[in-house]
Design a protein around this motif. Structure first.
Motif, PDB file in Angstrom:
ATOM      1  N   PHE A  48       0.634  -1.343   0.257  1.00  0.00           N
ATOM      2  CA  PHE A  48      -0.168   0.249   0.242  1.00  0.00           C
ATOM      3  C   PHE A  48       0.634   1.028  -0.028  1.00  0.00           C
ATOM      4  N   ALA A  49       2.235   0.997  -0.176  1.00  0.00           N
ATOM      5  CA  ALA A  49       2.941   2.010  -0.115  1.00  0.00           C
ATOM      6  C   ALA A  49       2.977   3.153  -0.791  1.00  0.00           C
ATOM      7  N   SER A  50       2.447   2.994  -2.135  1.00  0.00           N
ATOM      8  CA  SER A  50       1.695   4.181  -3.455  1.00  0.00           C
ATOM      9  C   SER A  50       0.970   5.017  -3.420  1.00  0.00           C
ATOM     10  N   SER A  51      -0.411   3.818  -2.154  1.00  0.00           N
ATOM     11  CA  SER A  51      -1.039   4.978  -2.205  1.00  0.00           C
ATOM     12  C   SER A  51      -1.410   5.680  -0.989  1.00  0.00           C
ATOM     13  N   VAL A  52      -0.699   5.504   0.299  1.00  0.00           N
ATOM     14  CA  VAL A  52      -0.514   6.118   0.883  1.00  0.00           C
ATOM     15  C   VAL A  52       0.626   7.167   1.336  1.00  0.00           C
ATOM     16  N   ARG A  53       1.489   7.460   0.440  1.00  0.00           N
ATOM     17  CA  ARG A  53       2.477   8.059  -0.435  1.00  0.00           C
ATOM     18  C   ARG A  53       1.881   9.680  -0.740  1.00  0.00           C
ATOM     19  N   LYS A  54       1.432   8.697  -2.665  1.00  0.00           N
ATOM     20  CA  LYS A  54       0.137   9.555  -3.437  1.00  0.00           C
ATOM     21  C   LYS A  54      -1.196   9.976  -2.457  1.00  0.00           C
ATOM     22  N   ALA A  55      -2.192   9.722  -1.310  1.00  0.00           N
ATOM     23  CA  ALA A  55      -2.928  10.401  -0.793  1.00  0.00           C
ATOM     24  C   ALA A  55      -2.133  11.272   0.161  1.00  0.00           C
ATOM     25  N   ALA A  56      -0.783  11.005   0.970  1.00  0.00           N
ATOM     26  CA  ALA A  56      -0.099  12.223   1.410  1.00  0.00           C
ATOM     27  C   ALA A  56       0.309  13.387   0.869  1.00  0.00           C
ATOM     28  N   VAL A  57       0.992  13.405  -0.018  1.00  0.00           N
ATOM     29  CA  VAL A  57       1.369  14.118  -1.107  1.00  0.00           C
ATOM     30  C   VAL A  57      -0.016  15.464  -1.576  1.00  0.00           C
ATOM     31  N   SER A  58      -0.746  14.623  -1.784  1.00  0.00           N
ATOM     32  CA  SER A  58      -1.788  15.114  -2.718  1.00  0.00           C
ATOM     33  C   SER A  58      -2.744  15.430  -1.521  1.00  0.00           C
ATOM     34  N   LYS A  59      -2.413  15.630  -0.440  1.00  0.00           N
ATOM     35  CA  LYS A  59      -3.391  16.315   1.253  1.00  0.00           C
ATOM     36  C   LYS A  59      -4.624  15.840   1.346  1.00  0.00           C
ATOM     37  N   ALA A  69       1.789  15.354   9.432  1.00  0.00           N
ATOM     38  CA  ALA A  69       4.049  14.831   9.027  1.00  0.00           C
ATOM     39  C   ALA A  69       3.459  14.592   8.271  1.00  0.00           C
ATOM     40  N   PRO A  70       2.804  14.433   6.408  1.00  0.00           N
ATOM     41  CA  PRO A  70       3.280  13.822   5.506  1.00  0.00           C
ATOM     42  C   PRO A  70       4.514  13.648   4.899  1.00  0.00           C
ATOM     43  N   ARG A  71       5.577  14.486   5.524  1.00  0.00           N
ATOM     44  CA  ARG A  71       6.896  14.361   4.708  1.00  0.00           C
ATOM     45  C   ARG A  71       7.764  13.474   5.727  1.00  0.00           C
ATOM     46  N   LEU A  72       7.471  12.320   6.746  1.00  0.00           N
ATOM     47  CA  LEU A  72       7.639  11.032   7.086  1.00  0.00           C
ATOM     48  C   LEU A  72       8.249   9.931   5.834  1.00  0.00           C
TER      49      LEU A  72
END
Length: 192
Positions: free
Chosen positions: A100-111, A183-186
């Motif tokens: 799920f890493a990709s979907s978690v990162r995309k959602a965090a970046v797109s807020k 802290a989405p930058r994590l």
């Protein structure tokens, strides 16, 4: 992957492995179950690595966590296969959440808060469930003698392991959602 990024990944795996073991030891001091297991946040570092670097890094961190726990004697040994199930397979399985890493990162970046929460909870559920399954199998096979008279060993194992895995799943999901929302930058693995 360039060498400096690979080095950062390896350092993070080592740090998160140590963090997972320490968190498990500390939580085991307060919320330990009689035949092993505890309500713990030790899965958080493994999930964090899985979301940052993917499945391979998550599996590696989980594997190392299990090996370190065996090495330092932070375990409830019954049989070599039980050690394999309860420590190596159970903790490595948490790393599958890296799918799920990709979907978690995309959602965090797109807020996108809703997508982030759903992705994190889904990933934490999958990792927690796989760990739970390994513990249930181990419990039914190696700890069945602890079942109260008249209780089927599978029911006993399912119930016993759920008493600490369900709260652990809920706590980890809440902490990780709050962490990534604030802290989405994590989740970033580059310097941008």
């Amino acid at each position: 992957m360039n060498q400096s990024k690979q080095l950062v990944r390896l350092i993070e795996i080592a740090i998160m492995t140590a963090a997972a073991v320490i968190l498990d030891i500390v939580s085991g001091m307060f919320l330990s179950m009689p035949q092993g297991g505890s309500v713990s946040i030790m899965m958080i570092p493994i999930f964090l690595i899985s979301f940052r670097w993917g499945v391979k890094a998550g599996l590696t961190t989980g594997l190392l966590t299990g090996l370190v726990q065996i090495a330092i004697g932070n375990l409830f040994p019954q049989h070599p296969i039980q050690l394999l199930l309860d420590y190596i397979i159970a903790f490595s399985a948490i790393g599958v959440s890296g799918c799920f890493a990709s979907s978690v990162r995309k959602a965090a970046v797109s807020k996108t808060k809703g997508k982030l929460i759903v992705s994190v909870i889904g990933a934490v559920f999958i990792g927690s469930f796989l760990r739970y399954a390994a513990h249930v199998i181990s419990g039914a096979v190696f700890f069945g003698s602890y079942a109260p008279e008249g209780t089927p060993v599978w029911i006993y194992s399912l119930t016993y392991n759920a008493t600490y895995m369900v709260p652990s799943f809920i706590i980890c999901a809440i902490v990780l959602c709050l962490l990534f929302l604030t802290a989405p930058r994590l989740l970033k693995t580059d310097k941008t």
